[in-house]
Design a protein around this motif. Structure first.
Motif: not given
Length: 883
Positions: A107-110, A122-123, A147-152
């Motif tokens: 989903m992060a890639q999408l 994330v939601v 997901s947190l490392p990718a977001m930061l």
């Protein structure tokens, strides 16, 4: 004195919880210590161990909690607690199999190229995991690690990142299947019973009637209804989270920047996304869909979810193997074979009698064997690889045990709370608040919200709900449904995971975030999401159909839907007919004119009169609908003034009842005093006299015009009720008459087909053995009894059979047989004379009123009617005027 022990009970519980003592022992420990202390003090100071209890004694209250929990668990109608370990197993298995990790990465890639896309992903994944796992800790930790490392790394605001992860992880508490919803459903089932009893007593006191109409009763709920009711509010909350992140990203692009997608958006990427999304979505559909469609109960759906999670884990943890999908594919083949057998054969082993039935059973057995093979293969895999199955089962056992121990402790604490009059204290406080139900409700919601800062969701659900829910549900002014109250409490309880200092989602996330990220920034991040949860709470509170519509719709469209004559449906059914006729009145009037013009001379007199009566009653029924509108308008015109006066009087009467109860308690204590306590007797007698004086003073405060106003308004309500009942009676008779006439006419071919059998029975009566003749008559009697209009012939054949069976009198039997022949000949004659135009005219009249005046007489509602009633019953209807 009992209030002193009530405060001791709450104090012990607060100290134990504040000191970190395990909840499972703090709740029952506080109850046992306080009840024992009250019993000891009662024995030492008065010689009576039950002296300081509101009612009952120490043994009754110590055992009440255990007995209540055991009764609930073993009660067949309330076995939803069994679903708890099944859903826990499903959630832990999916978390251990790293399916959550796959979803987050995909989903992060999408969503990455969308403003705030990582946060939205994330939601989205949090919502999917909520519908499959529902385990907050597992979801928060998994999303925090992935997901947190990718977001930061992509320069997301730390507060927004941590807030989105923590809030999304809590969605499992409101999006079904959810453990808290199951617990709330169980608690509300008991609360509904208490509220129903209280409302019946309230109705009896207000009207003097011994029996309350069933449509005024409190509606209960189940875990399945809670799941349905929470679905739309859960999606509303997801939408609010996504809109907030998107708006934040648009207003502050630097805090939630767009992330460029790595790789091309090609067929390979789409296929990978589908392979990751389809299995959990399928599991969601099977679990929730089976409940919504009524195919499975909550327990059965939990079993489906547990097995589905096991199969999914079987291929996920074995990635890279040539036969990685083999168990899942085998399971799908087994399901397909079973589905084919169910769709094409009668799968009832007791009723199997033909080769075709046996074929279906054999196919079902083969499909079941194939399915069990796939499930067994998956279980073996999960057991052998890192002992995944064993660890999941151990965690499931621990979590389930914790839940049930807390339930037991809470039941004991609630019993102790009631033992010292706590429930009476809370009820008196809430009912004394100005503003009626909504002020009570807001106070309760506020208390639950504040408790969420310190207590876990289970503790709140099992301690607070049994105390306040009966009070709120019993109030007829709001007439809320139990499912709506449960979802509102569930949304409120969800905030407990985010509110400091004991927000468990924050604790879970704190364990996986970098140490450079401050706890204060995490707290700042969740403030906005707590606000969004409160906004969702307000939205659902102001628009009850968001909760009530789906359960009502599922109930009315199910195979076990309530019949149209169900008392709870009548007001909405009247509205449906009025609305429908307002549109189609012209068509019905035209059909009425055509029906009056029919030539009924060929029909027997009784059928002709029935048909004419149907038309007359339909015309009167249409007029009666207008009378309902007039009567309702008269009530509405006087309603506002009467409601205000009613509120004043009921508050005074409620205070009087409270004082009368206090007076009885004081009188009881005076009677129990020993003879050597004159000072205490004098003090109590003074209190009793003051109470009686206050009662008399309150009675004088009731407005003098009350009796006259009440009598006048009751007459208006009675007139409205009579108008409604009169219309319903006319409508039922109008449709019933034409439906019966049409049924008799439609039965013509079946009726005439029995002529040969009827002619042949004479020889059997004359010549065959008595036993054979009796059997033949009984069979023919049954055949005519199943045909509309065949009653006279059936009765004549029955008399002939009895003449043979009891008297062995063939002559009498032949005489009765002759009466049957005469009746048949008469019917045959008029049936052949009925013209096609008359037949179709009667059918046209029947069809013209079937969907309106004939609605109540149907076996079940059609889809259009069910959807209208689902929408109508989804709104709360004020019932104060009936009390």
């Amino acid at each position: 004195m009992e209030f002193v022990f009530l405060f001791i009970l709450l104090g012990i519980m607060a100290v134990a919880l504040g000191s970190g003592f395990p909840v499972a022992f703090a709740l029952p420990g506080a109850a046992i210590i306080t009840v024992s202390l009250a019993a000891i003090c009662g024995y030492l100071f008065t010689g009576d161990t039950s002296a300081f209890f509101h009612t009952g004694g120490p043994y009754e209250w110590l055992s009440a909690g255990v007995l209540n929990l055991r009764g609930v668990y073993w009660e067949v109608e309330r076995d939803t607690l069994i679903a708890i370990p099944l859903f826990i197993f499903m959630g832990i298995m999916l978390q251990r199999s790293k399916i959550a990790e796959d979803l987050l990465v995909a989903m992060a890639q999408l969503f990455g190229p969308v403003p705030g896309g990582l946060g939205i992903s994330v939601v989205f994944v949090g919502a999917l995991l909520a519908a499959t796992t529902g385990i907050v800790g597992a979801t928060v930790v998994a999303m925090g690690l992935i997901s947190l490392p990718a977001m930061l790394r992509n320069r997301y605001s730390p507060s927004l990142a941590t807030g989105a992860i923590a809030a999304s992880g809590t969605l499992g508490q409101i999006i079904p299947p959810s453990i808290v919803l199951i617990i709330l459903a169980d608690q509300l089932a008991s609360a509904t019973d208490q509220a129903s009893t209280a409302r019946k007593a309230m109705h009896k006191e207000a009207t003097g009637e011994l029996q309350m109409p069933s449509f005024l009763d409190v509606s209960s709920t189940s875990a399945g209804e809670m799941f349905l009711g929470a679905l739309i509010p859960g999606l509303v909350l997801v939408g609010l989270y996504m809109l907030y992140i998107l708006g934040y990203a648009l207003l502050k692009p630097s805090s939630a920047p767009v992330v460029k997608r790595e790789g091309a958006l090609d067929r390979k990427f789409a296929l990978r996304i589908l392979l990751i999304l389809i299995p959990p979505l399928t599991l969601i559909f099977l679990v929730l869909g089976s409940i919504i469609t009524g195919v499975a109960t909550v327990n059965q759906a939990g079993a489906i979810g547990a097995v589905g999670a096991l199969v999914m884990a079987g291929y996920r943890i074995k990635s890279g193997s040539a036969l990685v999908f083999a168990p899942a594919l085998i399971s799908l083949v087994g399901i397909a074979v079973i589905a084919y057998a169910l769709a094409n054969y009668t799968m009832n082993i007791k009723a199997a009698s033909t080769a075709e039935d046996m074929t279906g059973l054999i196919l079902g057995a083969i499909g079941s064997s194939i399915l069990l093979t796939g499930i067994g293969w998956s279980a073996v895999r999960t057991f052998k690889i890192d002992n995944t199955l064993g660890n999941v089962m151990m965690d499931t056992a621990k979590t389930t045990t914790l839940v049930f121990v807390i339930l037991l402790g809470a039941a004991m604490l609630t019993s102790a709370f009631r033992a010292f009059g706590g429930e009476v204290l809370v009820r008196d406080f809430l009912t004394s608040l100005p503003g009626g139900f909504w002020s009570q409700f807001i106070i309760v919601m506020l208390v639950i919200f504040i408790l969420g800062f310190f207590l876990d969701f289970i503790e709140i659900a099992v301690v607070v709900v049994p105390i306040v829910a009966p009070i709120l549900l019993a109030d007829p002014s709001a007439n809320i449904t139990a499912v709506w109250l449960g979802v509102m409490i569930g949304l409120n309880i969800q905030t407990s995971f985010l509110t400091p200092p004991f927000g468990f989602a924050l604790f879970y996330l704190r364990g996986v975030v970098p140490k450079t990220l401050s706890t204060l920034s995490m707290y700042r991040g969740v403030v906005a999401f707590i606000t969004l949860q409160l906004v969702a709470l307000a939205i659902v509170g102001l628009w009850p159909p968001l909760v009530n519509y789906l359960p009502s719709r599922a109930s009315l469209l199910s195979e076990s839907a309530p019949p149209p004559r169900n008392p709870r449906l009548q007001l909405c059914l009247d509205e449906y007919v009025i609305d429908t006729i307002s549109v189609s009145d012209k068509d019905i009037r035209e059909a009425m004119v055509k029906a009056r013009a029919l030539d009924l001379a060929t029909l027997p007199d009784d059928l002709a009169r029935s048909m004419e009566g149907s038309i007359d009653k339909a015309e009167n029924g249409l007029a009666a609908l207008g009378e309902i509108t007039i009567a309702a308008s008269a009530v509405e015109a006087e309603e506002e003034g009467y409601r205000e006066l009613l509120g004043v009087v009921r508050r005074i009467e409620k205070r009087i009842r409270t004082l009368e109860s206090d007076g009885k308690e004081i009188a009881s204590r005076i009677e129990r005093l020993p003879g050597d306590a004159p000072s205490q007797r004098e003090s109590l007698q003074k209190r009793l006299d003051e109470t009686n004086e206050e009662i008399e003073s309150l009675r004088r405060e009731i407005p003098e015009q009350w009796d006259g106003v009440q009598k006048s308004f009751r007459e208006l309500m009675k007139a409205q009720t009579q108008a409604r009942n009169g219309y319903r009676r006319l409508a039922d008779q109008a449709y019933g008459d034409v439906a019966q006439t049409l049924e008799i006419l439609d039965a013509g071919p079946r009726f005439l087909a029995l002529e040969g059998d009827l002619d042949g029975i004479r020889g059997i009566i004359e010549n065959d053995p008595i036993e054979d003749a009796v059997a033949a008559l009984r069979g023919l009697e049954k055949d005519f009894g199943e045909i509309a209009g065949g009653r006279d012939i059936k009765n004549a054949l029955a008399k002939a059979r009895r003449a043979l069976d009891r008297k062995q009198d063939r002559q009498s039997a032949l005489e009765e047989y002759g009466a049957a022949i005469a009746s048949f000949t008469e019917q045959k004659a008029w049936r052949s004379d009925v013209t096609e135009a008359t037949f179709e005219g009667i059918r046209g009249w029947h069809d013209a009123i079937r969907g309106t005046l004939g609605t109540r007489s149907q076996e079940r509602l059609n889809r259009e009617q069910a959807l209208f009633l689902a929408s109508c019953t989804a709104h709360h209807r004020d019932l104060t005027l009936h009390f």
